[in-house]
Design a protein around this motif. Structure first.
Motif, PDB file in Angstrom:
ATOM      1  N   UNK A  38     -11.124   6.085  -6.607  1.00 27.95           N
ATOM      2  CA  UNK A  38     -11.119   4.830  -5.863  1.00 27.95           C
ATOM      3  C   UNK A  38     -10.112   4.807  -4.725  1.00 27.95           C
ATOM      4  N   UNK A  39      -9.849   5.986  -4.150  1.00 26.37           N
ATOM      5  CA  UNK A  39      -8.834   6.103  -3.104  1.00 26.37           C
ATOM      6  C   UNK A  39      -9.486   6.546  -1.798  1.00 26.37           C
ATOM      7  N   UNK A  40      -9.331   5.745  -0.719  1.00 25.66           N
ATOM      8  CA  UNK A  40      -9.861   6.183   0.572  1.00 25.66           C
ATOM      9  C   UNK A  40      -9.067   7.371   1.116  1.00 25.66           C
ATOM     10  N   UNK A  41      -9.711   8.147   1.979  1.00 26.55           N
ATOM     11  CA  UNK A  41      -9.097   9.339   2.572  1.00 26.55           C
ATOM     12  C   UNK A  41      -9.023   9.159   4.083  1.00 26.55           C
ATOM     13  N   UNK A  42      -7.860   9.489   4.649  1.00 22.73           N
ATOM     14  CA  UNK A  42      -7.670   9.527   6.099  1.00 22.73           C
ATOM     15  C   UNK A  42      -7.192  10.931   6.432  1.00 22.73           C
ATOM     16  N   UNK A  43      -7.800  11.536   7.447  1.00 23.95           N
ATOM     17  CA  UNK A  43      -7.451  12.904   7.804  1.00 23.95           C
ATOM     18  C   UNK A  43      -6.302  12.971   8.800  1.00 23.95           C
ATOM     19  N   UNK A  44      -5.503  14.060   8.674  1.00 25.03           N
ATOM     20  CA  UNK A  44      -4.481  14.388   9.657  1.00 25.03           C
ATOM     21  C   UNK A  44      -5.147  15.251  10.709  1.00 25.03           C
ATOM     22  N   UNK A  45      -4.791  15.204  11.964  1.00 24.90           N
ATOM     23  CA  UNK A  45      -3.835  14.225  12.447  1.00 24.90           C
ATOM     24  C   UNK A  45      -4.385  12.825  12.211  1.00 24.90           C
ATOM     25  N   UNK A  67       0.850  -1.191   0.000  1.00 20.35           N
ATOM     26  CA  UNK A  67       0.000   0.000   0.000  1.00 20.35           C
ATOM     27  C   UNK A  67       0.889   1.245   0.000  1.00 20.35           C
ATOM     28  N   UNK A  68       0.360   2.332  -0.560  1.00 18.19           N
ATOM     29  CA  UNK A  68       1.061   3.617  -0.568  1.00 18.19           C
ATOM     30  C   UNK A  68       0.180   4.640   0.140  1.00 18.19           C
ATOM     31  N   UNK A  69       0.761   5.328   1.128  1.00 15.17           N
ATOM     32  CA  UNK A  69       0.080   6.430   1.800  1.00 15.17           C
ATOM     33  C   UNK A  69       0.587   7.724   1.181  1.00 15.17           C
ATOM     34  N   UNK A  70      -0.317   8.498   0.596  1.00 16.30           N
ATOM     35  CA  UNK A  70       0.053   9.705  -0.133  1.00 16.30           C
ATOM     36  C   UNK A  70      -0.487  10.953   0.546  1.00 16.30           C
ATOM     37  N   UNK A  71       0.417  11.862   0.892  1.00 19.21           N
ATOM     38  CA  UNK A  71      -0.021  13.165   1.386  1.00 19.21           C
ATOM     39  C   UNK A  71      -0.781  13.844   0.266  1.00 19.21           C
ATOM     40  N   UNK A  72      -1.838  14.546   0.619  1.00 18.94           N
ATOM     41  CA  UNK A  72      -2.606  15.213  -0.434  1.00 18.94           C
ATOM     42  C   UNK A  72      -1.881  16.426  -0.984  1.00 18.94           C
ATOM     43  N   UNK A  73      -1.463  17.350  -0.111  1.00 19.88           N
ATOM     44  CA  UNK A  73      -0.856  18.599  -0.586  1.00 19.88           C
ATOM     45  C   UNK A  73       0.657  18.523  -0.453  1.00 19.88           C
ATOM     46  N   UNK A  94      -1.012  -0.911  -7.092  1.00 17.79           N
ATOM     47  CA  UNK A  94      -0.825  -0.842  -5.651  1.00 17.79           C
ATOM     48  C   UNK A  94      -1.945   0.028  -5.077  1.00 17.79           C
ATOM     49  N   UNK A  95      -2.607  -0.425  -4.023  1.00 17.72           N
ATOM     50  CA  UNK A  95      -3.632   0.417  -3.421  1.00 17.72           C
ATOM     51  C   UNK A  95      -3.005   1.653  -2.783  1.00 17.72           C
ATOM     52  N   UNK A  96      -3.746   2.740  -2.826  1.00 16.39           N
ATOM     53  CA  UNK A  96      -3.272   3.993  -2.244  1.00 16.39           C
ATOM     54  C   UNK A  96      -4.312   4.533  -1.278  1.00 16.39           C
ATOM     55  N   UNK A  97      -3.823   5.280  -0.297  1.00 18.21           N
ATOM     56  CA  UNK A  97      -4.674   5.994   0.652  1.00 18.21           C
ATOM     57  C   UNK A  97      -4.215   7.440   0.633  1.00 18.21           C
ATOM     58  N   UNK A  98      -5.158   8.361   0.514  1.00 17.46           N
ATOM     59  CA  UNK A  98      -4.842   9.784   0.523  1.00 17.46           C
ATOM     60  C   UNK A  98      -4.909  10.288   1.958  1.00 17.46           C
ATOM     61  N   UNK A  99      -3.838  10.946   2.401  1.00 15.35           N
ATOM     62  CA  UNK A  99      -3.773  11.525   3.739  1.00 15.35           C
ATOM     63  C   UNK A  99      -3.886  13.038   3.578  1.00 15.35           C
ATOM     64  N   UNK A 100      -4.845  13.659   4.279  1.00 15.74           N
ATOM     65  CA  UNK A 100      -5.016  15.103   4.122  1.00 15.74           C
ATOM     66  C   UNK A 100      -5.264  15.793   5.447  1.00 15.74           C
ATOM     67  N   UNK A 101      -4.699  16.961   5.569  1.00 12.66           N
ATOM     68  CA  UNK A 101      -4.962  17.837   6.706  1.00 12.66           C
ATOM     69  C   UNK A 101      -5.953  18.920   6.328  1.00 12.66           C
ATOM     70  N   UNK A 102      -6.457  18.853   5.095  1.00 17.44           N
ATOM     71  CA  UNK A 102      -7.394  19.844   4.564  1.00 17.44           C
ATOM     72  C   UNK A 102      -8.631  19.113   4.050  1.00 17.44           C
ATOM     73  N   UNK A 103      -9.510  18.691   4.959  1.00 17.01           N
ATOM     74  CA  UNK A 103     -10.657  17.862   4.572  1.00 17.01           C
ATOM     75  C   UNK A 103     -11.740  18.634   3.828  1.00 17.01           C
ATOM     76  N   UNK A 104     -11.440  18.997   2.621  1.00 18.90           N
ATOM     77  CA  UNK A 104     -12.377  19.702   1.753  1.00 18.90           C
ATOM     78  C   UNK A 104     -13.275  18.669   1.074  1.00 18.90           C
TER      79      UNK A 104
END
Length: 129
Positions: free
Chosen positions: A100-107, A53-59, A79-89
């Protein structure tokens, strides 16, 4: 202690503190982790050992996480990816869902992230059997 479904995780984030803390957290959970400071560096790692899996920062400067995910697909990296964002727009969630990418918020919501990783690890184990 390695969990039953330990996986190889690639983490991409331009914030060094986030990279270190995410690596520490995931390694403490028994996962193998490789970190990258930007999308082009991650993309240069392919072909090569493929993560689970790849965890990708959004910005990030240059390419954002969704652009990196699109480039991985262009390279036929499955490879599956997950978007990590501190800007939940809401627009980000719509774009991520369309890709098709799930989002997980920061923190980081640690339990949510660990649940995603466990699901990918279980799928990988089932595929091997």
């Amino acid at each position: 202690m390695e969990p039953e479904n330990a996986i190889l995780v690639f983490v991409v984030d331009d914030d060094v503190a986030i990279l270190h803390s995410t690596r520490f957290f995931l390694e403490c959970e028994g996962h193998a982790v490789v970190t990258f400071r930007d999308g082009p560096t991650l993309l240069a790692a392919f072909p090569g050992p493929s993560p689970d899996i790849v965890l990708l920062d959004h910005i990030m400067p240059g390419m954002d996480g969704l652009e990196v995910a699109a480039r991985l697909r262009d390279l036929d990296v499955r490879v599956p990816a997950v978007l990590i964002t501190g800007h939940p727009d809401p627009a980000i969630r719509v774009r991520a869902r369309a890709a098709g990418i799930p989002v997980v918020e920061k923190p980081l919501a640690c339990n949510a992230l660990l649940g995603l990783l466990a699901a990918y690890g279980a799928r990988r184990s089932a595929a091997r059997d």
